[in-house]
Design an enzyme around this catalytic site. Structure first.
Site, PDB file in Angstrom:
ATOM      1  N   TYR A  34      16.547   0.159   1.741  1.00  0.00           N
ATOM      2  CA  TYR A  34      15.235   0.384   1.118  1.00  0.00           C
ATOM      3  C   TYR A  34      14.502  -0.871   0.667  1.00  0.00           C
ATOM      4  O   TYR A  34      13.295  -0.820   0.442  1.00  0.00           O
ATOM      5  CB  TYR A  34      15.370   1.350  -0.069  1.00  0.00           C
ATOM      6  CG  TYR A  34      15.587   2.769   0.392  1.00  0.00           C
ATOM      7  CD1 TYR A  34      14.503   3.612   0.643  1.00  0.00           C
ATOM      8  CD2 TYR A  34      16.865   3.250   0.645  1.00  0.00           C
ATOM      9  CE1 TYR A  34      14.693   4.902   1.109  1.00  0.00           C
ATOM     10  CE2 TYR A  34      17.069   4.539   1.114  1.00  0.00           C
ATOM     11  CZ  TYR A  34      15.975   5.355   1.346  1.00  0.00           C
ATOM     12  OH  TYR A  34      16.159   6.631   1.821  1.00  0.00           O
ATOM     13  N   GLY A  36      12.493  -3.898   1.151  1.00  0.00           N
ATOM     14  CA  GLY A  36      11.776  -4.621   2.189  1.00  0.00           C
ATOM     15  C   GLY A  36      11.386  -3.730   3.342  1.00  0.00           C
ATOM     16  O   GLY A  36      10.461  -2.943   3.238  1.00  0.00           O
ATOM     17  N   GLY A  38      13.095  -1.297   5.170  1.00  0.00           N
ATOM     18  CA  GLY A  38      13.645   0.026   5.471  1.00  0.00           C
ATOM     19  C   GLY A  38      12.913   1.171   4.821  1.00  0.00           C
ATOM     20  O   GLY A  38      11.712   1.132   4.604  1.00  0.00           O
ATOM     21  N   HIS A  54      11.739   2.523  -6.345  1.00  0.00           N
ATOM     22  CA  HIS A  54      10.460   1.803  -6.268  1.00  0.00           C
ATOM     23  C   HIS A  54       9.580   2.381  -5.159  1.00  0.00           C
ATOM     24  O   HIS A  54       8.375   2.579  -5.353  1.00  0.00           O
ATOM     25  CB  HIS A  54      10.739   0.315  -6.043  1.00  0.00           C
ATOM     26  CG  HIS A  54       9.524  -0.550  -6.070  1.00  0.00           C
ATOM     27  ND1 HIS A  54       9.028  -1.162  -4.937  1.00  0.00           N
ATOM     28  CD2 HIS A  54       8.697  -0.921  -7.086  1.00  0.00           C
ATOM     29  CE1 HIS A  54       7.947  -1.872  -5.272  1.00  0.00           C
ATOM     30  NE2 HIS A  54       7.729  -1.748  -6.558  1.00  0.00           N
ATOM     31  N   ASP A  55      10.172   2.654  -3.993  1.00  0.00           N
ATOM     32  CA  ASP A  55       9.418   3.286  -2.895  1.00  0.00           C
ATOM     33  C   ASP A  55       8.851   4.631  -3.342  1.00  0.00           C
ATOM     34  O   ASP A  55       7.683   4.949  -3.079  1.00  0.00           O
ATOM     35  CB  ASP A  55      10.320   3.540  -1.674  1.00  0.00           C
ATOM     36  CG  ASP A  55      10.653   2.278  -0.892  1.00  0.00           C
ATOM     37  OD1 ASP A  55      10.170   1.190  -1.267  1.00  0.00           O
ATOM     38  OD2 ASP A  55      11.404   2.383   0.096  1.00  0.00           O
ATOM     39  N   ASP A 100       6.553  -1.681 -10.456  1.00  0.00           N
ATOM     40  CA  ASP A 100       7.082  -3.018 -10.185  1.00  0.00           C
ATOM     41  C   ASP A 100       7.934  -3.521 -11.350  1.00  0.00           C
ATOM     42  O   ASP A 100       8.996  -4.114 -11.150  1.00  0.00           O
ATOM     43  CB  ASP A 100       5.934  -3.995  -9.910  1.00  0.00           C
ATOM     44  CG  ASP A 100       5.271  -3.772  -8.553  1.00  0.00           C
ATOM     45  OD1 ASP A 100       5.727  -2.898  -7.786  1.00  0.00           O
ATOM     46  OD2 ASP A 100       4.297  -4.494  -8.254  1.00  0.00           O
TER      47      ASP A 100
END
Length: 126
Positions: A34, A36, A38, A54-55, A100
């Site tokens: 996840y 970066g 992915g 975060h995603d 973030d």
């Protein structure tokens, strides 16, 4: 790729440098399933789970009309490794800043496993 980095990604990078000063932010740009590039499968460790959260946080921010997390700039402060988001941010900026901020704090608390950098996404992230 040499695409210019979206502004918010630059801010996120600076947040990571605030909470994890001993590591290059590049170490987090291609980690697990996840962090970066992915975005599928089961997170392979706690740090990867930080990126999945975060995603998901960015995805829920996108549900606010016109909120684009990767482009959205926000106002924040880093003092002695502690991050705070400014009260002057509008709702989209406040949401993205918090996504973030929480991820950068999560990164600081998660062990980093060099073996999980630049993994084979097809093989390990189904």
């Amino acid at each position: 790729s040499n695409r210019p980095m979206p502004l918010n990604t630059y801010q996120f990078k600076n947040m990571i440098q605030c909470t994890v000063p001993k590591r290059s932010w590049w170490d987090f740009a291609d980690y697990g399933c996840y962090c970066g590039r992915g975005g599928s499968g089961t997170p392979i460790d706690d740090l990867d789970r930080c990126c999945q959260v975060h995603d998901n946080c960015y995805n829920s921010a996108r549900e606010q009309g016109g909120c684009r997390p990767k482009q959205k700039t926000y106002s924040y402060e880093c003092k002695a490794g502690t991050l705070s988001c400014s009260g002057s941010n509008n709702s989209c900026a406040a949401t993205v800043c918090d996504c973030d901020r929480l991820a950068a704090i999560c990164f600081a608390g998660a062990p980093y496993n060099d073996n999980n950098y630049n993994i084979d996404l097809k093989a390990r992230c189904q």
